[in-house]
Design a protein around this motif. Sequence first.
Motif, PDB file in Angstrom:
ATOM      1  N   HIS A   9      36.271 119.294  93.921  1.00 48.43           N
ATOM      2  CA  HIS A   9      36.035 121.105  92.978  1.00 48.43           C
ATOM      3  C   HIS A   9      36.269 121.046  91.357  1.00 48.43           C
ATOM      4  CE1 HIS A   9      40.724 121.073  92.354  1.00 48.43           C
ATOM      5  NE2 HIS A   9      40.668 121.185  93.259  1.00 48.43           N
ATOM      6  N   ASP A  10      36.236 122.660  90.761  1.00 49.52           N
ATOM      7  CA  ASP A  10      36.671 121.769  89.773  1.00 49.52           C
ATOM      8  C   ASP A  10      37.308 122.749  89.248  1.00 49.52           C
ATOM      9  OD1 ASP A  10      34.989 124.276  90.094  1.00 49.52           O
ATOM     10  OD2 ASP A  10      33.167 123.713  89.354  1.00 49.52           O
ATOM     11  N   ASN A  11      37.896 122.870  89.840  1.00 51.17           N
ATOM     12  CA  ASN A  11      39.843 124.397  89.348  1.00 51.17           C
ATOM     13  C   ASN A  11      39.151 126.049  89.512  1.00 51.17           C
ATOM     14  OD1 ASN A  11      41.341 122.654  88.565  1.00 51.17           O
ATOM     15  ND2 ASN A  11      40.587 122.192  86.791  1.00 51.17           N
ATOM     16  N   ALA A  12      37.181 126.056  89.827  1.00 55.30           N
ATOM     17  CA  ALA A  12      37.240 126.834  90.666  1.00 55.30           C
ATOM     18  C   ALA A  12      36.680 127.686  91.197  1.00 55.30           C
ATOM     19  CB  ALA A  12      36.060 127.505  89.207  1.00 55.30           C
ATOM     20  N   SER A  13      35.604 126.393  92.194  1.00 55.13           N
ATOM     21  CA  SER A  13      35.620 126.911  93.558  1.00 55.13           C
ATOM     22  C   SER A  13      35.665 125.098  93.820  1.00 55.13           C
ATOM     23  CB  SER A  13      33.894 127.158  93.342  1.00 55.13           C
ATOM     24  OG  SER A  13      33.172 126.017  92.251  1.00 55.13           O
ATOM     25  N   LEU A  14      35.253 125.444  95.377  1.00 58.44           N
ATOM     26  CA  LEU A  14      35.325 124.024  96.463  1.00 58.44           C
ATOM     27  C   LEU A  14      34.988 123.736  96.576  1.00 58.44           C
ATOM     28  CD1 LEU A  14      37.319 123.250  98.235  1.00 58.44           C
ATOM     29  CD2 LEU A  14      36.805 124.536 100.090  1.00 58.44           C
ATOM     30  N   LYS A  15      33.629 122.577  96.105  1.00 59.23           N
ATOM     31  CA  LYS A  15      32.111 121.965  96.892  1.00 59.23           C
ATOM     32  C   LYS A  15      32.388 121.849  98.251  1.00 59.23           C
ATOM     33  CE  LYS A  15      32.015 120.808  91.948  1.00 59.23           C
ATOM     34  NZ  LYS A  15      32.032 119.406  91.638  1.00 59.23           N
ATOM     35  N   LEU A  16      31.434 121.994  98.473  1.00 65.08           N
ATOM     36  CA  LEU A  16      30.791 122.110  99.639  1.00 65.08           C
ATOM     37  C   LEU A  16      31.007 120.984 100.992  1.00 65.08           C
ATOM     38  CD1 LEU A  16      28.685 123.385 101.608  1.00 65.08           C
ATOM     39  CD2 LEU A  16      26.574 122.481 101.729  1.00 65.08           C
ATOM     40  N   ASP A  17      30.685 119.740  99.643  1.00 64.95           N
ATOM     41  CA  ASP A  17      31.103 117.949 100.033  1.00 64.95           C
ATOM     42  C   ASP A  17      32.231 118.236 101.277  1.00 64.95           C
ATOM     43  OD1 ASP A  17      28.995 117.058  99.848  1.00 64.95           O
ATOM     44  OD2 ASP A  17      29.834 115.981  97.744  1.00 64.95           O
ATOM     45  N   THR A  18      33.414 118.924 100.693  1.00 63.99           N
ATOM     46  CA  THR A  18      34.710 119.084 101.618  1.00 63.99           C
ATOM     47  C   THR A  18      34.601 119.789 102.605  1.00 63.99           C
ATOM     48  OG1 THR A  18      35.985 119.582  99.025  1.00 63.99           O
ATOM     49  CG2 THR A  18      37.167 119.952 101.316  1.00 63.99           C
ATOM     50  N   ALA A  19      34.068 120.806 102.987  1.00 65.32           N
ATOM     51  CA  ALA A  19      33.463 121.141 104.552  1.00 65.32           C
ATOM     52  C   ALA A  19      32.863 119.713 105.673  1.00 65.32           C
ATOM     53  CB  ALA A  19      32.631 122.140 104.355  1.00 65.32           C
ATOM     54  N   LYS A  20      31.887 118.782 104.627  1.00 60.87           N
ATOM     55  CA  LYS A  20      31.163 118.267 105.339  1.00 60.87           C
ATOM     56  C   LYS A  20      32.277 116.925 105.596  1.00 60.87           C
ATOM     57  CE  LYS A  20      27.263 119.280 103.082  1.00 60.87           C
ATOM     58  NZ  LYS A  20      25.584 118.827 103.050  1.00 60.87           N
ATOM     59  N   VAL A  21      33.096 116.776 104.686  1.00 58.34           N
ATOM     60  CA  VAL A  21      33.948 115.893 105.236  1.00 58.34           C
ATOM     61  C   VAL A  21      35.243 116.482 106.101  1.00 58.34           C
ATOM     62  CG1 VAL A  21      35.854 113.737 104.486  1.00 58.34           C
ATOM     63  CG2 VAL A  21      33.934 114.923 103.081  1.00 58.34           C
ATOM     64  N   VAL A  22      36.092 117.711 106.342  1.00 57.53           N
ATOM     65  CA  VAL A  22      35.975 118.030 107.697  1.00 57.53           C
ATOM     66  C   VAL A  22      35.449 118.032 109.127  1.00 57.53           C
ATOM     67  CG1 VAL A  22      37.397 120.438 108.108  1.00 57.53           C
ATOM     68  CG2 VAL A  22      36.850 119.625 105.903  1.00 57.53           C
ATOM     69  N   ALA A  23      34.228 118.182 108.636  1.00 51.20           N
ATOM     70  CA  ALA A  23      33.612 117.753 109.740  1.00 51.20           C
ATOM     71  C   ALA A  23      34.103 116.636 110.672  1.00 51.20           C
ATOM     72  CB  ALA A  23      31.866 118.716 109.799  1.00 51.20           C
ATOM     73  N   CYS A  24      33.742 115.486 109.349  1.00 52.78           N
ATOM     74  CA  CYS A  24      33.620 113.942 109.824  1.00 52.78           C
ATOM     75  C   CYS A  24      35.443 114.027 110.239  1.00 52.78           C
ATOM     76  CB  CYS A  24      34.073 113.078 108.851  1.00 52.78           C
ATOM     77  SG  CYS A  24      34.144 111.090 109.031  1.00 52.78           S
ATOM     78  N   GLY A  25      36.392 115.095 109.266  1.00 52.45           N
ATOM     79  CA  GLY A  25      37.651 114.098 110.267  1.00 52.45           C
ATOM     80  C   GLY A  25      37.763 115.146 111.812  1.00 52.45           C
ATOM     81  N   GLN A  26      37.345 115.962 112.337  1.00 53.44           N
ATOM     82  CA  GLN A  26      37.019 116.880 113.112  1.00 53.44           C
ATOM     83  C   GLN A  26      36.220 116.142 114.319  1.00 53.44           C
ATOM     84  OE1 GLN A  26      34.426 120.140 113.107  1.00 53.44           O
ATOM     85  NE2 GLN A  26      36.344 121.582 112.133  1.00 53.44           N
ATOM     86  N   ALA A  27      35.842 114.997 113.691  1.00 51.69           N
ATOM     87  CA  ALA A  27      35.015 113.925 114.468  1.00 51.69           C
ATOM     88  C   ALA A  27      35.381 112.753 114.985  1.00 51.69           C
ATOM     89  CB  ALA A  27      32.764 113.281 114.317  1.00 51.69           C
ATOM     90  N   SER A  47      39.770 129.123  99.332  1.00 51.76           N
ATOM     91  CA  SER A  47      38.309 128.662 100.339  1.00 51.76           C
ATOM     92  C   SER A  47      38.146 127.471 100.853  1.00 51.76           C
ATOM     93  CB  SER A  47      37.755 128.003  99.749  1.00 51.76           C
ATOM     94  OG  SER A  47      36.625 129.284  98.403  1.00 51.76           O
ATOM     95  N   ALA A  48      39.578 126.304 100.348  1.00 53.07           N
ATOM     96  CA  ALA A  48      40.158 125.665 101.959  1.00 53.07           C
ATOM     97  C   ALA A  48      40.273 126.158 103.161  1.00 53.07           C
ATOM     98  CB  ALA A  48      41.074 124.523 100.577  1.00 53.07           C
ATOM     99  N   GLN A  49      41.408 127.126 102.842  1.00 48.46           N
ATOM    100  CA  GLN A  49      41.676 127.517 103.905  1.00 48.46           C
ATOM    101  C   GLN A  49      41.036 128.353 105.097  1.00 48.46           C
ATOM    102  OE1 GLN A  49      45.160 129.884 101.586  1.00 48.46           O
ATOM    103  NE2 GLN A  49      46.235 129.772 103.376  1.00 48.46           N
ATOM    104  N   GLN A  50      40.047 128.885 104.572  1.00 50.16           N
ATOM    105  CA  GLN A  50      38.889 129.119 105.527  1.00 50.16           C
ATOM    106  C   GLN A  50      38.156 128.211 106.472  1.00 50.16           C
ATOM    107  OE1 GLN A  50      36.117 131.471 103.514  1.00 50.16           O
ATOM    108  NE2 GLN A  50      37.967 133.128 101.860  1.00 50.16           N
ATOM    109  N   LEU A  51      38.569 127.225 105.949  1.00 49.66           N
ATOM    110  CA  LEU A  51      37.549 125.648 106.941  1.00 49.66           C
ATOM    111  C   LEU A  51      37.447 125.847 108.443  1.00 49.66           C
ATOM    112  CD1 LEU A  51      37.343 122.673 103.797  1.00 49.66           C
ATOM    113  CD2 LEU A  51      35.027 124.850 104.535  1.00 49.66           C
ATOM    114  N   ASN A  52      37.303 126.062 108.570  1.00 49.10           N
ATOM    115  CA  ASN A  52      37.574 125.790 110.446  1.00 49.10           C
ATOM    116  C   ASN A  52      37.795 124.522 110.373  1.00 49.10           C
ATOM    117  OD1 ASN A  52      36.122 124.631 113.118  1.00 49.10           O
ATOM    118  ND2 ASN A  52      36.288 127.214 113.125  1.00 49.10           N
TER     119      ASN A  52
END
Length: 307
Positions: A9-27, A47-52
């Motif tokens: 992130h840049d302290n203002a918004s969460l980068k989309l890459d984080t949601a993709k890394v979470v998908a790797c974690g689910q795998a 935003s991070a709290q909302q990630l599935n």
Amino acid sequence: MAILVLAEHDNASLKLDTAKVVACGQAIGGDIDVLVIGHDCGDVTSSAQQLNGVRNVLVADASVYANGLAENIADVITEVAADYEHVLAAASSHGKDILPRVAALLDVNQLSEVIEVVSNDTFIRPIYAGNALATVQSLDDKKVMTVRSSAFNAVANDCSADLVTLSQEVAPQVEFVSQSLTESERPELGSAGVIVSGGRALGNSENFTMLEQLADKLGGALGASRAAVDAGYVPNDLQVGQTGKIVAPDLYIAVGISGAIQHLAGMKDSKVIVAINKDPEAPIFQVADYGLEADLFEAVPQLLEQL
């Protein structure tokens, strides 16, 4: 089994890459926690709290973390890593700066650029500029991994993870002095859905204006080959390729790019590839879904007129 994902992130918004890394974690399988390290980053945390699939969001919020210095962030990760078997981050410049330090501090090997999960200790990663794939098994107690985010689809934002505030604050290892950033209203290269890239055939930096106009009309990002960057046509943060950014947009338009292996390694996973080149033997046509054999100085203006 527990997995720790470093939020980018840049302290203002969460980068989309984080949601993709979470998908790797689910795998991989197991409980997933996201670690947010920054300063005044409440929106990032939300935003991070909302990630599935995320169980907890751990937050280290202090002024010492404001500029994302790798030395300071690596110390925080090392402090909390005892509870996790896997530590993941995107294979971006941010993740590549931090995770090797974490692996060294934990005295384990790092797995780089993971693109597929075979099991919780076996993974697939590209080698030789993506021309071969290696299946790698890690016997370390902790797996420290960078993940090529273009290989995974982002998880949905339909969760409400618990928030955990970390009290410890590490002593700063380095001091932030200054930084010089390139400001642009275009989307970031790594997360853009459309990318228009130019090669050395553009001839000079002024001719890249055509591609900027095309990118703006398509709502996309501007990219470049290493040859164009080395020639000084555009800044090196626009480079796509093995030594630049690895991208996989929905649409990749390669203008005046021959298609060297180094460049193909960074964009061949794009959903649709369009190539414009006057050389019918250019290697880029071998990976392109649509190829236009034409002079770019005629084709691009005509394309701009039609949009």
